[in-house]
Scaffold this active site. Structure first.
Site, short mmCIF file in Angstrom:
data_model
loop_
_atom_site.label_atom_id
_atom_site.label_comp_id
_atom_site.label_asym_id
_atom_site.label_seq_id
_atom_site.Cartn_x
_atom_site.Cartn_y
_atom_site.Cartn_z
N GLY A 1 0.81 -1.21 0.00
CA GLY A 1 0.00 0.00 0.00
C GLY A 1 0.84 1.26 0.00
N GLY B 1 -5.96 -5.11 -0.65
CA GLY B 1 -6.24 -4.24 0.48
C GLY B 1 -5.21 -3.12 0.54
CD GLU B 2 -0.92 -3.81 2.28
OE1 GLU B 2 0.02 -3.00 2.13
OE2 GLU B 2 -0.79 -5.05 2.16
N GLY B 3 -5.35 -0.12 0.41
CA GLY B 3 -5.57 1.04 -0.44
C GLY B 3 -4.91 0.97 -1.80
#
Length: 580
Positions: free
Chosen positions: A334, A551-553
């Site tokens: 991310g 995930g994690e943006g």
């Protein structure tokens, strides 16, 4: 200034034309007066002269009906023109039978009024038309009917009104008779299954010229005052649900139109970038001059969840801390993706096990967390603390010059939490919202479904609103990110969402403050099955659909690169005008 390409089909006007004279599409005062006169003089005629109607005149009326608006341009109307005397006599008999049955079910005086009504128009009028609605196309297959399945019937009612006004303009009378059992009338004209009937229209030269509606003249009812039927904003009165709370003004109508106009003024067909154009419109309604090169922030919030003890994840809870530490160091997926998109990373510890993570902004719960199934994920006190912390973080970032904020999250087991929260916020089957998450097998998915169903049964879907659900079914990163969305919208920033978890946080924010929705852009659609219905509830189309599970943006930060490029296209492409 470059000459504007003018299409040879469709709308030849430009945004500049429409902005310069918004009233140019209007008809003249005299034309409008005639239209109002025709509408005001329309009557439901019951008595007719036997004089025939020319075939071309009947066709003009049918053509007017066929020009009516229809949902999804489906044109579901069908007009059965009846001239056979035996058929008309049978129809009149059916109407008489239905009138007597309906009168018998009314109070005595109302029933007598009904029996006094003249239905001889079915026999007298030279033309009879049965208006049908072909409903054999499934509602989901027609644009606009999935949400309002009966909109096809409304379209047919619009066709009837068109015909009625056209007839009145030609001095003809129309009587709309609905005193039929629908199945009997449908059988009379041999309409197939799946075709509905809207009644019988009697059309001819009127043998009455009523100055007011017939039922009003007969004392059946009176026309209500306009003020009695016009409501503003919401239905008034005691017991009505309270209006949605709103302390945040969305972008003004002028700003929204200006953003759209900016796309129409470039040397390209309007809407040529598709979903990107709509995202840029939304962004430029908030930031008319585009984005600053250094104004982006990536907020990545992390938390652990006791629900992992129920076997809902393929990874140990310790992974949350490891990934957050890597984010602080700038080497997690991310963080690397955010840096590549020109975004400064803000790592948030929203409740990682093992104590505060060094280098991360601490927004941690102070009270015990629950596993959702037996106890609430967060206490009500912590929900308010973390919401406030998220709001304050967004305000701080905006004060530093942030005009765009992406959301990301880290949390082993948080796809289970996200599915539970989504089920609480949406009218959806919780089982259908549960996906694989990261690395799950069939046994893990089954455990996730059991946990989500049990959590919903304990908490009660929707009970107490979004704040309540953030506690009963949520977790630290969800509360913090919800606060970030609220604070970003209040401060005038645009928020780019990532996957299911960040979108659920945004949906909670919209439930708390509806006007935040104007500041949201969906960066991607993830592989989680709960993500599409959440995006639909937000009214958002994603910019990317890459089946990410990172995930994690990551999806949000990748979308920012595309979004920035689209904004640059909007601002740098040649502008058009009447002269070069």
């Amino acid at each position: 200034m470059w000459p504007r390409p003018v299409p040879t089909v469709g709308d030849a006007t430009s945004a500049a034309d429409r902005r310069g004279d918004p009233t140019a599409w209007a008809f003249s005062d005299s034309d409008r007066d005639v239209l109002r006169l025709i509408m005001g003089a329309r009557r439901d005629i019951r008595r007719f002269r036997p004089d025939p109607l020319p075939a071309d005149q009947v066709r003009r009326l049918l053509a007017a009906a066929h020009q009516a608006p229809s949902v999804g341009h489906s044109q579901p109307w069908r007009f059965v023109v009846v001239a056979e005397p035996a058929t008309r006599a049978h129809a009149a008999l059916l109407a008489d039978q239905a009138r007597i049955q309906e009168a018998a079910a009314m109070e005595t005086e109302a029933g007598r009024h009904l029996l006094d009504l003249d239905l001889e128009g079915i026999r007298e009028a030279p033309v009879g038309i049965v208006v049908c609605c072909d409903r054999r196309v499934p509602a989901a297959g027609v644009l606009g009917r999935a949400t309002f399945p009966d909109a096809d019937m409304w379209s047919c009612a619009c066709a009837i009104q068109n015909l009625w006004l056209a007839a009145r303009a030609e001095g003809l009378g129309v009587g709309w008779v609905t005193l039929f059992q629908p199945d009997e009338l449908r059988d009379l004209v041999a309409a197939p299954p799946g075709v509905a009937v809207l009644g019988w229209l009697c059309i001819g030269w009127p043998d009455e010229r009523p100055p007011a509606p017939g039922l009003e003249r007969r004392g059946w009812s009176r026309r209500q005052d306009l003020d009695d039927v016009v409501l503003y904003e919401r239905w008034p009165g005691a017991g009505a649900p309270p209006a949605p709370p709103s302390r945040l003004a969305p972008p003004s109508q002028a700003a929204v139109v200006h953003a759209h106009d900016s796309g129409d003024a470039i040397l390209s067909p309007p809407g040529s970038l598709g979903v990107l154009d709509r995202a840029v419109d939304r962004l430029m309604a908030v930031h008319p001059d585009g984005l600053r090169s250094d104004g982006g922030r990536a907020v990545i919030a992390a938390a652990d969840h006791p629900v992992t003890s129920l076997g809902v994840s393929a990874y140990p809870a310790s992974v949350t801390r490891t990934v957050l530490e890597a984010t602080v160091a700038g080497v997690s997926m991310g963080a690397v993706s955010a840096a590549g998109s020109g975004l400064q990373v803000v790592a948030v510890d929203a409740g990682v096990e093992g104590g505060a993570v060094p280098g991360a902004r601490a927004c941690r719960p102070t009270r015990p967390k629950g596993d959702l199934v037996a106890t609430d994920g967060l206490s009500a006190v912590d929900v308010e603390r973390l919401l406030t912390a998220g709001v304050e973080l967004a305000k701080e970032l905006i004060g530093e010059g942030a005009d765009l904020i992406t959301l990301g999250e880290i949390g082993v087991g948080n796809t289970t939490v996200a599915a539970a929260l989504a089920a609480g916020l949406l009218p959806a089957d919780p089982v259908e919202l549960v996906g694989l998450g990261a690395g799950s097998d069939s046994a893990t998915v089954a455990a996730k479904r059991r946990a989500v169903v049990a959590a919903l049964a304990r908490a009660g879907a929707g009970a107490g609103g979004a704040r309540h659900l953030l506690g009963t079914l949520g977790g630290g990163e969800f509360a913090v990110l919800t606060g970030v969305v609220l604070g970003a919208a209040a401060g005038g920033a645009v928020v780019v969402l990532d996957g299911l978890a960040t979108s659920v946080a945004a949906l909670a924010a919209v439930r708390i403050e509806p006007a935040t929705s104007a500041h949201l852009i969906a960066g991607q659609r993830s592989r989680e099955p709960g993500h599409p219905p959440v995006l639909a509830a937000l009214g958002l189309e994603p910019l990317l659909d890459l089946r990410l599970r990172a995930g994690e943006g990551v999806g949000a930060t990748l979308a920012v690169r595309l979004l920035r490029a689209a904004v640059d296209l909007r601002l740098a492409t040649a502008r058009t005008g009447p002269d070069r």
